[in-house]
Every structure is written in C-alpha cells, then in structure tokens.
Design an enzyme around this catalytic site. Structure first.
Site, PDB file in Angstrom:
ATOM      1  N   GLY A  15       4.173-106.675 -51.579  1.00  0.00           N
ATOM      2  CA  GLY A  15       3.112-105.810 -52.076  1.00  0.00           C
ATOM      3  C   GLY A  15       3.544-104.738 -53.059  1.00  0.00           C
ATOM      4  O   GLY A  15       2.871-103.711 -53.183  1.00  0.00           O
ATOM      5  N   ASN A  17       3.432-104.973 -56.271  1.00  0.00           N
ATOM      6  CA  ASN A  17       2.404-104.909 -57.327  1.00  0.00           C
ATOM      7  C   ASN A  17       1.150-104.191 -56.827  1.00  0.00           C
ATOM      8  O   ASN A  17       0.524-103.439 -57.567  1.00  0.00           O
ATOM      9  CB  ASN A  17       2.061-106.310 -57.841  1.00  0.00           C
ATOM     10  CG  ASN A  17       3.082-106.797 -58.845  1.00  0.00           C
ATOM     11  OD1 ASN A  17       3.118-106.311 -59.968  1.00  0.00           O
ATOM     12  ND2 ASN A  17       3.929-107.728 -58.440  1.00  0.00           N
ATOM     13  N   LEU A  94       0.290-115.887 -53.115  1.00  0.00           N
ATOM     14  CA  LEU A  94       1.113-117.065 -53.368  1.00  0.00           C
ATOM     15  C   LEU A  94       0.471-118.382 -52.936  1.00  0.00           C
ATOM     16  O   LEU A  94       1.144-119.344 -52.620  1.00  0.00           O
ATOM     17  CB  LEU A  94       2.489-116.876 -52.713  1.00  0.00           C
ATOM     18  CG  LEU A  94       3.228-115.597 -53.149  1.00  0.00           C
ATOM     19  CD1 LEU A  94       4.601-115.515 -52.506  1.00  0.00           C
ATOM     20  CD2 LEU A  94       3.337-115.473 -54.663  1.00  0.00           C
ATOM     21  N   ASN A 111      -4.492-112.574 -62.386  1.00  0.00           N
ATOM     22  CA  ASN A 111      -3.259-112.823 -61.634  1.00  0.00           C
ATOM     23  C   ASN A 111      -2.076-112.290 -62.418  1.00  0.00           C
ATOM     24  O   ASN A 111      -2.093-112.278 -63.640  1.00  0.00           O
ATOM     25  CB  ASN A 111      -3.101-114.346 -61.442  1.00  0.00           C
ATOM     26  CG  ASN A 111      -1.825-114.724 -60.725  1.00  0.00           C
ATOM     27  OD1 ASN A 111      -1.509-114.174 -59.662  1.00  0.00           O
ATOM     28  ND2 ASN A 111      -1.067-115.658 -61.295  1.00  0.00           N
ATOM     29  N   HIS A 113       1.823-113.137 -63.100  1.00  0.00           N
ATOM     30  CA  HIS A 113       2.798-114.219 -62.938  1.00  0.00           C
ATOM     31  C   HIS A 113       4.162-113.749 -63.454  1.00  0.00           C
ATOM     32  O   HIS A 113       4.240-113.193 -64.551  1.00  0.00           O
ATOM     33  CB  HIS A 113       2.338-115.470 -63.701  1.00  0.00           C
ATOM     34  CG  HIS A 113       3.290-116.607 -63.528  1.00  0.00           C
ATOM     35  ND1 HIS A 113       3.372-117.312 -62.348  1.00  0.00           N
ATOM     36  CD2 HIS A 113       4.249-117.108 -64.339  1.00  0.00           C
ATOM     37  CE1 HIS A 113       4.325-118.222 -62.451  1.00  0.00           C
ATOM     38  NE2 HIS A 113       4.876-118.111 -63.650  1.00  0.00           N
ATOM     39  N   ASP A 154      -2.119-121.149 -63.287  1.00  0.00           N
ATOM     40  CA  ASP A 154      -1.539-120.331 -64.364  1.00  0.00           C
ATOM     41  C   ASP A 154      -2.046-120.748 -65.747  1.00  0.00           C
ATOM     42  O   ASP A 154      -1.365-120.524 -66.749  1.00  0.00           O
ATOM     43  CB  ASP A 154       0.004-120.366 -64.321  1.00  0.00           C
ATOM     44  CG  ASP A 154       0.550-119.778 -63.033  1.00  0.00           C
ATOM     45  OD1 ASP A 154      -0.037-118.808 -62.522  1.00  0.00           O
ATOM     46  OD2 ASP A 154       1.566-120.301 -62.535  1.00  0.00           O
TER      47      ASP A 154
HETATM   48  C1  GAR Z   1       5.723-110.931 -57.871  1.00  0.00           C
HETATM   49  O1  GAR Z   1       6.881-111.141 -58.635  1.00  0.00           O
HETATM   50  C2  GAR Z   1       4.555-111.688 -58.469  1.00  0.00           C
HETATM   51  O2  GAR Z   1       4.562-111.714 -59.867  1.00  0.00           O
HETATM   52  C3  GAR Z   1       4.773-113.054 -57.915  1.00  0.00           C
HETATM   53  O3  GAR Z   1       5.195-112.839 -56.581  1.00  0.00           O
HETATM   54  C4  GAR Z   1       5.868-111.574 -56.493  1.00  0.00           C
HETATM   55  C5  GAR Z   1       5.180-110.768 -55.410  1.00  0.00           C
HETATM   56  O4  GAR Z   1       5.758-109.512 -55.240  1.00  0.00           O
HETATM   57  N1  GAR Z   1       3.578-113.853 -58.017  1.00  0.00           N
HETATM   58  C6  GAR Z   1       3.571-115.150 -58.213  1.00  0.00           C
HETATM   59  O5  GAR Z   1       4.586-115.805 -58.270  1.00  0.00           O
HETATM   60  C7  GAR Z   1       2.187-115.774 -58.372  1.00  0.00           C
HETATM   61  N2  GAR Z   1       2.300-117.125 -58.844  1.00  0.00           N
HETATM   62  P1  GAR Z   1       4.973-108.320 -54.563  1.00  0.00           P
HETATM   63  O6  GAR Z   1       4.353-108.839 -53.286  1.00  0.00           O
HETATM   64  O7  GAR Z   1       6.056-107.301 -54.281  1.00  0.00           O
HETATM   65  O8  GAR Z   1       3.936-107.812 -55.528  1.00  0.00           O
END
Ligand code: GAR
Length: 207
Positions: A15, A17, A94, A111, A113, A154
């Site tokens: 989490g 982001n 995810l 989203n 990525h 994506d």
């Molecule tokens: C982040 O790097 C995000 O961009 C990626 O998962 C991670 C989650 O981190 N998302 C994807 O790969 C989506 N296809 P977070 O839970 O610390 O935000």
C-alpha cells in the site's frame, strides 16, 4: 453541488501507492478529490491497515470468501456504487478485473503499472515481475505508467509516464524501490488530482 470527486482505491499489498495518495490528499495536492473507500482483495495486505489508520472506510473482499471472481466483483460493485464513487484507482491491485467490471466503469478506473508501457506489461507482469524482466532484458531505462483500465490488461489509454534509470548492480528489489520513489509515488497522485479537478469541473458544468 458536490465539490469533491469521490475516490475508491483497490489494493492488494503493502500500500505504498495508497499512502502516497493519502499523503497527497492531506497535503492538499488532491484538492478536488476525497478517498471515501478502500477495498483490499487480500486479508493480510498492509494497505488495509494504512487505510484504517487514515480513517478511511476499508473492506477486505476476497474471491475465496465470495465464491470466486464473479462474487468478488459483485460485492466490490455494490460497495462502489452505494458510495457514489466517481473514480476507482488501482494502486497495487494485483488481480485482473473482468470485462464486465471494467466496461461498467468505462473511463473511470485508472491503474499504476511499474514499467513503461508497452514494455513489461500485460498478463503476468505485476509486482516485482516487470523489474525482473527489465533486468533480464538489460534495459537501461524503465519507469512507471498511469493508464485508464479497459478489457485489455495494461492496454488502456496512457495518462502519465515517468522514466527511471537502471543502475549497475541493481537487483529487482532495488529497482522496484527506485521506480516507486522516483516515479510511482509522484505520477499517481498528480494524475488523480488532475482527473478529480476535471470530474468536478464537468459536474459543475464549467466545461
Ligand atoms: C507497485 O509497484 C505497483 O505499481 C504494482 O505493484 C506494486 C504495489 O506496491 N502494480 C502492479 O504491478 C499492477 N499490475 P504498493 O502496494 O506498495 O503500492
């Protein structure tokens, strides 16, 4: 007339982001948006804890507890629709959403990525995997992309991108952290702020 766009954030993991969005809301960057709902599809996701700490309505909705993807999406839709959500942000979410779900919210789901689309994206490229693939391919620059979500993984319209250098000796984890710090945590809040301003303007009939 409501003066803020109502945001739902869907999460699966740490989490960071989501935290960047909460911080941006608190600092006033997202001045026309308010996170009103967080949905985690994983019981153990620390993201849910961050949301609760920030006083945001938080639900853990899993496929397992709801008889699979269809049941999971139905519960999410009920939550999202009953809270009058304007914008859905997938922030480290995810799981791929069904065509029915994304078409129900056309142009209202974005989203983040962790790569420069169209590189290292699509089915199977999530979390650490795009960084592993980037290092294996030997690219010298990678980055992050904010995009609208459509029925192609994506594949939706690109909203923002930021490049990040790959350095000598990078591991996937080191690269992942740099991409988060130098790209994801910056471009996602800015994109959300911009979309919220537009939603509110449109609602108030000024454009
Ligand atoms: C982040 O790097 C995000 O961009 C990626 O998962 C991670 C989650 O981190 N998302 C994807 O790969 C989506 N296809 P977070 O839970 O610390 O935000």
């Amino acid at each position: 007339m409501a003066d803020k766009a109502r945001i739902a954030v869907m999460v699966s993991g740490g989490g960071t982001n989501l935290q960047a969005l909460i911080d941006a809301q608190n600092s006033g960057l997202i001045e026309k948006g308010e996170i009103v709902l967080v949905i985690s599809n994983r019981e153990e996701a620390y993201a849910a804890e961050r949301a609760r700490k920030a006083g945001i309505e938080t639900h853990v909705v899993t496929r397992k507890a709801n008889g699979g993807q269809e049941g999971f999406e139905k519960v999410c839709m009920e939550l999202i629709d009953s809270r009058d959500v304007d914008l859905i942000v997938l922030a480290g979410f995810l799981t791929i959403l069904s065509k029915d779900f994304v078409t129900h919210y056309e142009h209202r789901i974005i989203n983040i990525h962790p790569a420069l689309i169209p590189s290292f994206c699509g089915d199977g490229f999530y979390g650490i995997k795009p960084h592993i693939a980037a290092l294996e391919r030997g690219v010298k620059v990678t980055g992050a992309t904010v995009h609208y979500v459509n029925e192609i993984a994506d594949g939706g319209e690109i909203i923002a991108q930021k490049a990040v250098n790959v350095e000598e000796g990078d591991t996937p984890e080191i690269l992942q952290r740099r991409v988060m710090e130098q790209a994801e945590w910056l471009i996602l809040p800015v994109a959300v702020a911009k979309i919220c301003r537009r939603i509110v303007k449109e609602r108030n009939g000024r454009i």
